[in-house]
Design a protein around this motif. Sequence first.
Motif, PDB file in Angstrom:
ATOM      1  N   THR A  77      38.574  62.847  15.598  1.00 23.83           N
ATOM      2  CA  THR A  77      39.656  63.822  15.596  1.00 23.83           C
ATOM      3  C   THR A  77      39.389  64.865  16.679  1.00 23.83           C
ATOM      4  OG1 THR A  77      38.532  65.252  14.019  1.00 23.83           O
ATOM      5  CG2 THR A  77      39.954  63.521  13.109  1.00 23.83           C
ATOM      6  N   ALA A  78      40.366  65.712  16.931  1.00 24.99           N
ATOM      7  CA  ALA A  78      40.210  66.771  17.934  1.00 24.99           C
ATOM      8  C   ALA A  78      39.072  67.714  17.538  1.00 24.99           C
ATOM      9  CB  ALA A  78      41.517  67.538  18.086  1.00 24.99           C
ATOM     10  N   GLU A  79      38.950  67.990  16.253  1.00 22.59           N
ATOM     11  CA  GLU A  79      37.881  68.867  15.766  1.00 22.59           C
ATOM     12  C   GLU A  79      36.511  68.217  15.984  1.00 22.59           C
ATOM     13  OE1 GLU A  79      36.454  70.138  11.392  1.00 22.59           O
ATOM     14  OE2 GLU A  79      38.506  70.755  11.877  1.00 22.59           O
ATOM     15  N   GLN A  80      36.414  66.922  15.726  1.00 22.63           N
ATOM     16  CA  GLN A  80      35.159  66.207  15.930  1.00 22.63           C
ATOM     17  C   GLN A  80      34.809  66.129  17.415  1.00 22.63           C
ATOM     18  OE1 GLN A  80      36.246  62.596  13.892  1.00 22.63           O
ATOM     19  NE2 GLN A  80      35.129  63.167  12.029  1.00 22.63           N
ATOM     20  N   LEU A  81      35.818  65.945  18.258  1.00 21.29           N
ATOM     21  CA  LEU A  81      35.584  65.908  19.702  1.00 21.29           C
ATOM     22  C   LEU A  81      35.072  67.251  20.209  1.00 21.29           C
ATOM     23  CD1 LEU A  81      38.616  63.809  20.970  1.00 21.29           C
ATOM     24  CD2 LEU A  81      36.208  63.179  21.107  1.00 21.29           C
ATOM     25  N   SER A  82      35.629  68.350  19.680  1.00 19.27           N
ATOM     26  CA  SER A  82      35.150  69.673  20.106  1.00 19.27           C
ATOM     27  C   SER A  82      33.724  69.912  19.620  1.00 19.27           C
ATOM     28  CB  SER A  82      36.088  70.781  19.629  1.00 19.27           C
ATOM     29  OG  SER A  82      36.063  70.882  18.229  1.00 19.27           O
ATOM     30  N   GLU A  83      33.400  69.400  18.440  1.00 12.98           N
ATOM     31  CA  GLU A  83      32.029  69.520  17.929  1.00 12.98           C
ATOM     32  C   GLU A  83      31.067  68.700  18.787  1.00 12.98           C
ATOM     33  OE1 GLU A  83      29.712  68.887  13.667  1.00 12.98           O
ATOM     34  OE2 GLU A  83      31.901  69.071  13.701  1.00 12.98           O
ATOM     35  N   LEU A  84      31.511  67.507  19.224  1.00 11.10           N
ATOM     36  CA  LEU A  84      30.697  66.674  20.113  1.00 11.10           C
ATOM     37  C   LEU A  84      30.510  67.364  21.465  1.00 11.10           C
ATOM     38  CD1 LEU A  84      29.235  64.028  20.823  1.00 11.10           C
ATOM     39  CD2 LEU A  84      31.476  63.070  21.420  1.00 11.10           C
ATOM     40  N   ARG A  85      31.578  67.972  21.994  1.00 13.43           N
ATOM     41  CA  ARG A  85      31.496  68.684  23.273  1.00 13.43           C
ATOM     42  C   ARG A  85      30.481  69.824  23.186  1.00 13.43           C
ATOM     43  NH1 ARG A  85      36.533  70.306  23.922  1.00 13.43           N
ATOM     44  NH2 ARG A  85      37.160  68.600  25.263  1.00 13.43           N
ATOM     45  N   GLU A  86      30.525  70.552  22.080  1.00  8.98           N
ATOM     46  CA  GLU A  86      29.598  71.664  21.891  1.00  8.98           C
ATOM     47  C   GLU A  86      28.154  71.169  21.818  1.00  8.98           C
ATOM     48  OE1 GLU A  86      28.658  74.905  18.410  1.00  8.98           O
ATOM     49  OE2 GLU A  86      30.755  74.383  18.783  1.00  8.98           O
ATOM     50  N   ALA A  87      27.940  70.063  21.106  1.00 11.84           N
ATOM     51  CA  ALA A  87      26.592  69.504  20.980  1.00 11.84           C
ATOM     52  C   ALA A  87      26.085  69.006  22.324  1.00 11.84           C
ATOM     53  CB  ALA A  87      26.589  68.369  19.960  1.00 11.84           C
ATOM     54  N   LEU A  88      26.950  68.363  23.105  1.00 10.21           N
ATOM     55  CA  LEU A  88      26.546  67.832  24.405  1.00 10.21           C
ATOM     56  C   LEU A  88      26.201  68.937  25.400  1.00 10.21           C
ATOM     57  CD1 LEU A  88      29.115  64.926  24.890  1.00 10.21           C
ATOM     58  CD2 LEU A  88      26.684  64.709  24.397  1.00 10.21           C
ATOM     59  N   SER A  89      26.765  70.108  25.216  1.00  8.07           N
ATOM     60  CA  SER A  89      26.505  71.199  26.153  1.00  8.07           C
ATOM     61  C   SER A  89      25.152  71.870  25.914  1.00  8.07           C
ATOM     62  CB  SER A  89      27.625  72.236  26.086  1.00  8.07           C
ATOM     63  OG  SER A  89      27.696  72.797  24.801  1.00  8.07           O
ATOM     64  N   LYS A  90      24.504  71.545  24.798  1.00  7.31           N
ATOM     65  CA  LYS A  90      23.181  72.103  24.510  1.00  7.31           C
ATOM     66  C   LYS A  90      22.123  71.035  24.770  1.00  7.31           C
ATOM     67  CE  LYS A  90      25.120  74.939  20.845  1.00  7.31           C
ATOM     68  NZ  LYS A  90      25.244  75.094  19.389  1.00  7.31           N
ATOM     69  N   PRO A  91      20.963  71.421  25.337  1.00  6.46           N
ATOM     70  CA  PRO A  91      19.907  70.428  25.579  1.00  6.46           C
ATOM     71  C   PRO A  91      19.245  69.982  24.275  1.00  6.46           C
ATOM     72  CG  PRO A  91      19.172  72.605  26.223  1.00  6.46           C
ATOM     73  CD  PRO A  91      20.611  72.743  25.833  1.00  6.46           C
ATOM     74  N   ILE A  92      18.614  68.826  24.335  1.00  7.16           N
ATOM     75  CA  ILE A  92      17.899  68.282  23.182  1.00  7.16           C
ATOM     76  C   ILE A  92      16.437  68.732  23.265  1.00  7.16           C
ATOM     77  CG2 ILE A  92      17.109  66.169  22.046  1.00  7.16           C
ATOM     78  CD1 ILE A  92      19.583  64.775  23.155  1.00  7.16           C
ATOM     79  N   PRO A  93      15.914  69.443  22.248  1.00 10.35           N
ATOM     80  CA  PRO A  93      14.500  69.860  22.289  1.00 10.35           C
ATOM     81  C   PRO A  93      13.584  68.645  22.090  1.00 10.35           C
ATOM     82  CG  PRO A  93      15.545  70.574  20.242  1.00 10.35           C
ATOM     83  CD  PRO A  93      16.611  69.938  21.073  1.00 10.35           C
ATOM     84  N   THR A  94      12.463  68.653  22.788  1.00 12.70           N
ATOM     85  CA  THR A  94      11.491  67.564  22.663  1.00 12.70           C
ATOM     86  C   THR A  94      10.273  68.051  21.886  1.00 12.70           C
ATOM     87  OG1 THR A  94      10.500  68.141  24.792  1.00 12.70           O
ATOM     88  CG2 THR A  94      12.222  66.458  24.810  1.00 12.70           C
ATOM     89  N   ASP A  95       9.409  67.105  21.535  1.00 13.38           N
ATOM     90  CA  ASP A  95       8.221  67.432  20.732  1.00 13.38           C
ATOM     91  C   ASP A  95       7.222  68.312  21.472  1.00 13.38           C
ATOM     92  OD1 ASP A  95       9.272  65.902  18.708  1.00 13.38           O
ATOM     93  OD2 ASP A  95       8.208  64.084  19.314  1.00 13.38           O
ATOM     94  N   ASP A  96       7.206  68.234  22.798  1.00 15.99           N
ATOM     95  CA  ASP A  96       6.232  68.992  23.580  1.00 15.99           C
ATOM     96  C   ASP A  96       6.701  70.405  23.922  1.00 15.99           C
ATOM     97  OD1 ASP A  96       8.180  68.290  25.351  1.00 15.99           O
ATOM     98  OD2 ASP A  96       6.854  67.279  26.770  1.00 15.99           O
ATOM     99  N   GLY A  97       7.800  70.855  23.313  1.00 17.21           N
ATOM    100  CA  GLY A  97       8.276  72.217  23.532  1.00 17.21           C
ATOM    101  C   GLY A  97       9.289  72.345  24.656  1.00 17.21           C
ATOM    102  N   PHE A  98       9.534  71.292  25.390  1.00 16.97           N
ATOM    103  CA  PHE A  98      10.529  71.323  26.454  1.00 16.97           C
ATOM    104  C   PHE A  98      11.851  70.795  25.915  1.00 16.97           C
ATOM    105  CE2 PHE A  98       6.467  71.025  28.680  1.00 16.97           C
ATOM    106  CZ  PHE A  98       6.591  72.066  29.588  1.00 16.97           C
ATOM    107  N   SER A  99      12.809  70.650  26.769  1.00 17.90           N
ATOM    108  CA  SER A  99      14.086  70.075  26.353  1.00 17.90           C
ATOM    109  C   SER A  99      14.563  69.109  27.425  1.00 17.90           C
ATOM    110  CB  SER A  99      15.123  71.178  26.124  1.00 17.90           C
ATOM    111  OG  SER A  99      15.309  71.914  27.306  1.00 17.90           O
ATOM    112  N   ARG A 100      15.496  68.244  27.039  1.00 15.13           N
ATOM    113  CA  ARG A 100      16.028  67.259  27.967  1.00 15.13           C
ATOM    114  C   ARG A 100      17.534  67.140  27.762  1.00 15.13           C
ATOM    115  NH1 ARG A 100      17.295  62.450  25.535  1.00 15.13           N
ATOM    116  NH2 ARG A 100      16.419  62.050  23.474  1.00 15.13           N
ATOM    117  N   GLY A 101      18.180  66.510  28.709  1.00 13.59           N
ATOM    118  CA  GLY A 101      19.618  66.306  28.615  1.00 13.59           C
ATOM    119  C   GLY A 101      19.967  65.133  27.711  1.00 13.59           C
ATOM    120  N   TRP A 102      21.248  64.981  27.461  1.00 14.86           N
ATOM    121  CA  TRP A 102      21.737  63.922  26.590  1.00 14.86           C
ATOM    122  C   TRP A 102      21.822  62.604  27.347  1.00 14.86           C
ATOM    123  CZ3 TRP A 102      23.678  64.118  21.468  1.00 14.86           C
ATOM    124  CH2 TRP A 102      23.566  65.365  20.862  1.00 14.86           C
TER     125      TRP A 102
END
Length: 170
Positions: A77-102
């Motif tokens: 849905t449009a709401e789910q797509l906006s939630e996905l967009r928001e999640a994609l705009s934030k980096p993914i944290p890694t175990d070593d304290g850094f972050s990476r892209g999607w």
Amino acid sequence: MFTTPDIATAICRSCDKNEKLRLQALLLVKNGLSPAKVAEDFSVHRSTVHRWMKRAEEEGLSSLKCKPGRGVKSYLTAEQLSELREALSKPIPTDDGFSRGWQTKDAIQFVREKFGISYSKSRMRQIIKNLGFSRIICRPQSKRRNQELTNEFISVEYPASLLRGWKTSP
């Protein structure tokens, strides 16, 4: 009705490959080729060529354009797509304290876990692209690269007159 030059002009003005194909088929039929031969040359059924001809005669050349709303609809849905967009705009944290892209597989897993919907890699890439994101691939560094020269090049300050036309990063 329409003439051969009208069809040729429409072909030149068209940006859509499917519309151009239909117009070219119509042009060939108008120039004396049989609809069956045109259908064979274009790898479509002969009734398809007849349908294009009838539609063009009844509604004009503009009726051969692709109609909106075709293709696979998103299960999100449009709401789910906006939630996905928001999640994609934030980096993914890694175990070593850094972050990476999607990555595509991360987005597929996120949608599957969060919304219970499974997508293929190609469809997920299409959804991500429609959300306004672009795919970035890191290039490996050359083994022959001289790091000292690279650092020297980066540290040099260039006058603004040499940078005209180039956008500098903040």
